[in-house]
Structure formats: C-alpha cells, structure tokens
Motif scaffolding. Sequence first.
Motif, PDB file in Angstrom:
ATOM      1  N   ARG A   6     -17.555 -11.082 -18.932  1.00  0.00           N
ATOM      2  CA  ARG A   6     -19.006 -10.858 -18.983  1.00  0.00           C
ATOM      3  C   ARG A   6     -19.587 -10.773 -17.577  1.00  0.00           C
ATOM      4  O   ARG A   6     -20.440  -9.917 -17.297  1.00  0.00           O
ATOM      5  N   ASP A   7     -19.140 -11.649 -16.665  1.00  0.00           N
ATOM      6  CA  ASP A   7     -19.657 -11.630 -15.301  1.00  0.00           C
ATOM      7  C   ASP A   7     -19.319 -10.309 -14.614  1.00  0.00           C
ATOM      8  O   ASP A   7     -20.134  -9.764 -13.856  1.00  0.00           O
ATOM      9  N   ARG A   9     -18.849  -7.430 -16.158  1.00  0.00           N
ATOM     10  CA  ARG A   9     -19.699  -6.397 -16.765  1.00  0.00           C
ATOM     11  C   ARG A   9     -21.092  -6.424 -16.138  1.00  0.00           C
ATOM     12  O   ARG A   9     -21.681  -5.376 -15.855  1.00  0.00           O
ATOM     13  N   TYR A  10     -21.615  -7.619 -15.936  1.00  0.00           N
ATOM     14  CA  TYR A  10     -22.934  -7.743 -15.319  1.00  0.00           C
ATOM     15  C   TYR A  10     -22.911  -7.181 -13.899  1.00  0.00           C
ATOM     16  O   TYR A  10     -23.819  -6.447 -13.487  1.00  0.00           O
ATOM     17  N   ALA A  24     -30.638  -4.893 -16.306  1.00  0.00           N
ATOM     18  CA  ALA A  24     -30.971  -5.865 -17.352  1.00  0.00           C
ATOM     19  C   ALA A  24     -31.571  -5.187 -18.576  1.00  0.00           C
ATOM     20  O   ALA A  24     -31.180  -5.477 -19.717  1.00  0.00           O
ATOM     21  N   LEU A  28     -27.805  -3.849 -20.173  1.00  0.00           N
ATOM     22  CA  LEU A  28     -27.302  -5.110 -20.702  1.00  0.00           C
ATOM     23  C   LEU A  28     -28.198  -5.737 -21.759  1.00  0.00           C
ATOM     24  O   LEU A  28     -27.760  -6.589 -22.517  1.00  0.00           O
ATOM     25  N   GLN A  32     -34.120 -10.169 -17.064  1.00  0.00           N
ATOM     26  CA  GLN A  32     -33.738  -9.974 -15.664  1.00  0.00           C
ATOM     27  C   GLN A  32     -33.461 -11.296 -14.936  1.00  0.00           C
ATOM     28  O   GLN A  32     -32.490 -11.390 -14.168  1.00  0.00           O
ATOM     29  N   LEU A  35     -29.915 -12.293 -15.731  1.00  0.00           N
ATOM     30  CA  LEU A  35     -28.936 -11.492 -14.994  1.00  0.00           C
ATOM     31  C   LEU A  35     -28.836 -11.964 -13.549  1.00  0.00           C
ATOM     32  O   LEU A  35     -27.727 -12.118 -13.007  1.00  0.00           O
ATOM     33  N   GLN A  38     -26.815 -15.123 -13.332  1.00  0.00           N
ATOM     34  CA  GLN A  38     -25.376 -14.920 -13.529  1.00  0.00           C
ATOM     35  C   GLN A  38     -24.725 -14.311 -12.295  1.00  0.00           C
ATOM     36  O   GLN A  38     -23.610 -14.680 -11.922  1.00  0.00           O
ATOM     37  N   ILE A  39     -25.417 -13.381 -11.648  1.00  0.00           N
ATOM     38  CA  ILE A  39     -24.856 -12.767 -10.443  1.00  0.00           C
ATOM     39  C   ILE A  39     -24.781 -13.796  -9.315  1.00  0.00           C
ATOM     40  O   ILE A  39     -23.789 -13.857  -8.575  1.00  0.00           O
ATOM     41  N   SER A 139     -23.166  -6.442 -24.973  1.00  0.00           N
ATOM     42  CA  SER A 139     -22.421  -7.518 -24.308  1.00  0.00           C
ATOM     43  C   SER A 139     -20.957  -7.546 -24.708  1.00  0.00           C
ATOM     44  O   SER A 139     -20.164  -8.291 -24.111  1.00  0.00           O
TER      45      SER A 139
END
Length: 298
Positions: A6-7, A9-10, A24, A28, A32, A35, A38-39, A139
């Motif tokens: 998932r990370d 993909r983000y 976002a 995805l 936002q 997102l 997570q980044i 996702s």
Amino acid sequence: MDIHLRDLRYFVAVAEELSFTRAASNRLFIAQPTLSKQIRQLELTLRVALFERDRRTVTLTPAGSALLPRARALLEQWGTTERELVGTAGRSTLTVGFQTRIGRGLIPMVTARLERLHPEWKLLFRQVSWADPTAGLASGEVDVAVAWLPFPAGAEFSWKAVASEQRWVALPAGHRLADRAVIPFDELTDEPFIALPASAGPLREFWLATDQRSTPARVAAEAATADETFEAVASGLGVVLLSEGNVAIYQRPDVVCRPVSGLPPSELAVAWRTRDDRDAVRVFAEACVRCLCDAPAS
C-alpha cells in the motif's frame, strides 16, 4: 524495516501525479492528510526524503527518482505473482466490496453461478467506507465491487450498471412530511441532510441531489457508513436520500421512508479493475448483470 505494498502504491501515485491532492482524490480516493501522513511514515522508515515540497510544487528527490522504477517493478511483480497463484491454489478467494447491504437476491444467484463454473473460488465480502467511492478497488482491498454510480472516471476501472431504482428519502419518525405518500424534492431542499464524506466526490453530490438544487444543500452531518447514516436520521439530525431497493434492507421503527418525485433514478453497478482479466471476475460481473438486468444467457 517493513514496507507495505500500500505504501508503494501511495508513493507511485504521488510520484506520477506530482501532486498530493490529485493523487489522493483522483487516484487513491483517500483524504489528502491521510496520504501525506503515509508518505511521511514511508520516508521515516526508509530514512530518506522522497519528495521536495513547497506551497505550489511537488518534485522527486534523487532518492525518490531512484525508488520510482523499483516501486513500479515490485507492484507489477506482485500483481503477476497473485495471478499465477490463483492458477495453482486449490481454492481461491474473490473479495467483494460493498458500501450498502447488497440484498436484491443478488448474492445467492452469483454464488451459485460461480460455484458451478469455478468451484475452486469462494466469495468473501468486505464493507468499505463511503469515503472510498471505488468501494475498495483503488486500494486493492477488493477484487470486485457492488457500488453506486457515479463511479470514479478513469481507464483503470470498468463497470456495468445492474439496477436502476427510484430515489426515496429517509426521515426521522414524526417528521412533518412523514405522512406524505410521495414527497416532491422541492419540499426537501431546505431540510438538513446527512452527507457522505467529502472524499466521496461526485457520489456525495449525487446523494445530495446537487444537480437538482438551486442552492447548496444544508449538510448537518457526515457519515462514513450506511448504518451511521440511518442512526443520524433516527436521531433527528437530518434526512437522507436512498435507493428504493434499500428501503426494506434498512427498515427500522424510528425511520420513515417515502418515494421522492422530481429526481432521476439511482443506479447500482458491478465494478472491477480494467486490467484484471481473471475469469472469476468476469463470471461474477456477468452473473450480477444476469440477476438484476434479466439479461439472456450468452
């Protein structure tokens, strides 16, 4: 260090869009700030900065540029691995995303057809928040989805409408309009409404009937699931539009549902990722169409 798919993909979505907002909302279908968080976590885990950010632009750092082709390759390799494992597993799972209970006799019919044509597959159902208008497809959480239109546009998703249903309204018991047999939408425009989360985008606007309004809706509250929505209605916070087929599914004594005139109908669809060419996905989609559209056998 543990890095999740998932990370990656983000990261790839932001790197390709060079915009946290577009990644976002358009790729995805998450908030936002989620997102961005997570980044940042990915950067902390890798101990490198992947993006240079200022108020107007997002660019890849040298580390980000180095990671991008590798992240794409890893995601592609995993997709290939998943497809190959399907062919070797004794029994595989097709995960179905939904946001409102499916009902309509759909699942028994689809299950029977899948069992007949692909007995090695079983169905697993997963409820997904309204915040994701793809019902888990974006996702990778689900393989197929039974979702309401409008579905997010883009070549990565395909869908077929399987039912068209009149829109009704759910009112708290004792509401001034509860005794009406049919309620014109014009009489609802000043009512407080329970809305889907903002990240639902066009789907939120559809269930607020924005295109049929001359002034913006009064949003009293937001709800992430159908159960939260009807609890808010029962509490007297506001009203909500729903499909005719969901009236019986969500029936409760403290909520009254009535048909609404002056609105185009709602449409239920089966959706999948366009590049997913597994036969079980095709069979599931075709079975949904056969069940609810009474399409002839091919």
